[in-house]
Design a protein around this motif. Sequence first.
Motif, short mmCIF file in Angstrom:
data_model
loop_
_atom_site.label_atom_id
_atom_site.label_comp_id
_atom_site.label_asym_id
_atom_site.label_seq_id
_atom_site.Cartn_x
_atom_site.Cartn_y
_atom_site.Cartn_z
N ARG A 1 0.82 -1.21 0.00
CA ARG A 1 0.00 0.00 0.00
C ARG A 1 0.85 1.26 0.00
N GLY A 2 1.90 1.27 0.80
CA GLY A 2 2.77 2.44 0.86
C GLY A 2 3.46 2.69 -0.47
N ALA A 3 3.89 1.63 -1.13
CA ALA A 3 4.55 1.79 -2.43
C ALA A 3 3.59 2.37 -3.45
N LEU A 4 2.36 1.88 -3.46
CA LEU A 4 1.39 2.37 -4.42
C LEU A 4 1.02 3.83 -4.13
N ASP A 5 0.93 4.18 -2.84
CA ASP A 5 0.60 5.55 -2.48
C ASP A 5 1.69 6.53 -2.90
N LYS A 6 2.94 6.08 -2.89
CA LYS A 6 4.06 6.97 -3.19
C LYS A 6 4.33 7.12 -4.68
N ALA A 7 4.06 6.08 -5.47
CA ALA A 7 4.45 6.07 -6.88
C ALA A 7 3.24 6.15 -7.79
N ASP A 8 3.49 6.25 -9.09
CA ASP A 8 2.41 6.26 -10.07
C ASP A 8 1.85 4.87 -10.30
N ALA A 9 2.70 3.87 -10.13
CA ALA A 9 2.28 2.48 -10.19
C ALA A 9 3.29 1.66 -9.41
N VAL A 10 2.84 0.52 -8.90
CA VAL A 10 3.73 -0.36 -8.17
C VAL A 10 3.96 -1.62 -9.00
N ILE A 11 5.21 -2.11 -8.99
CA ILE A 11 5.55 -3.36 -9.65
C ILE A 11 5.77 -4.40 -8.57
N LEU A 12 4.83 -5.30 -8.37
CA LEU A 12 4.97 -6.37 -7.40
C LEU A 12 5.88 -7.43 -8.01
N ASP A 13 7.02 -7.63 -7.38
CA ASP A 13 8.09 -8.44 -7.98
C ASP A 13 8.10 -9.85 -7.44
N LEU A 14 7.84 -10.80 -8.33
CA LEU A 14 7.91 -12.22 -7.98
C LEU A 14 9.23 -12.86 -8.41
N GLU A 15 10.08 -12.06 -9.06
CA GLU A 15 11.30 -12.65 -9.63
C GLU A 15 12.50 -12.46 -8.71
N ASP A 16 13.47 -11.64 -9.12
CA ASP A 16 14.76 -11.58 -8.42
C ASP A 16 14.65 -11.11 -6.97
#
Length: 267
Positions: free
Chosen positions: A21-36
Amino acid sequence: MTFALGPALLFCPADRPERFRGALDKADAVILDLEDAVLPEAKAAARQNVIDADLDPERVIVRVNAPGSAAFVADLAMLAQTDLRTVMVAKTESAESLDAVDERFSLIALCETARGVHAADRIAAHPQVVAMMWGAEDLVASLGGTSSRTAEGGYRDIARYARSRVLLEAGAHSKAAIDAVHIDICDLAGLEAEAVDAVASGFAATACIHPSQVAVIRDAYAPDDATLHWARGVLAAAEGERGVFRFEGRMIDEPVLRHARSVLRRR
């Protein structure tokens, strides 16, 4: 399918749901990372976190693992249980590998290996691809190198080539281009210089890895008052002209007018 996110796209590890939630509130979009960003033993729990996330699906991108891997198959099965529809495909190396993704999903192809950059033209032509991104560190690693940057901090030639090729092929197929992350979190001056160059070159967005980088990217992409004044003025002047004309001492033709229209779209 179009890409309408940006300019600051913030990565967030999918195994840290308390940060979503904090990441999405701060940025224009959040990239939820399942990789590295997620260890192999934590990927199953991370997928469940994505399923459970209560976020605006229009502003969420999910980075899945590389095509051909068991993790990629599991990632796609998980996404089918959600309303999320924008997928960043890590280590994309061929257009054919993207056919495994259901056509309901819009794709951001991450070209970050030698094979991926080599195939960027064919990847960009894939009908589900809405944007292209490049990555420096995985690219250099795929070549057997040890660093994407020189001692002075700038990109090596091979990284600059990959950046340019991905941008060019994205543009050739009317797809958006996303610039790579600046991994030195404390180097905000370096990030600013790269973001300013990115928007001037034609990138639609820049990815980042820390909230402190978001404001720097936004400021770089937003035209200043003087640039906005020029863009409005030159477009107004063009309404009374035929063909090439002079404005504030500069020759103005259609390419320059397109630059001005691009400025106003970023305001």
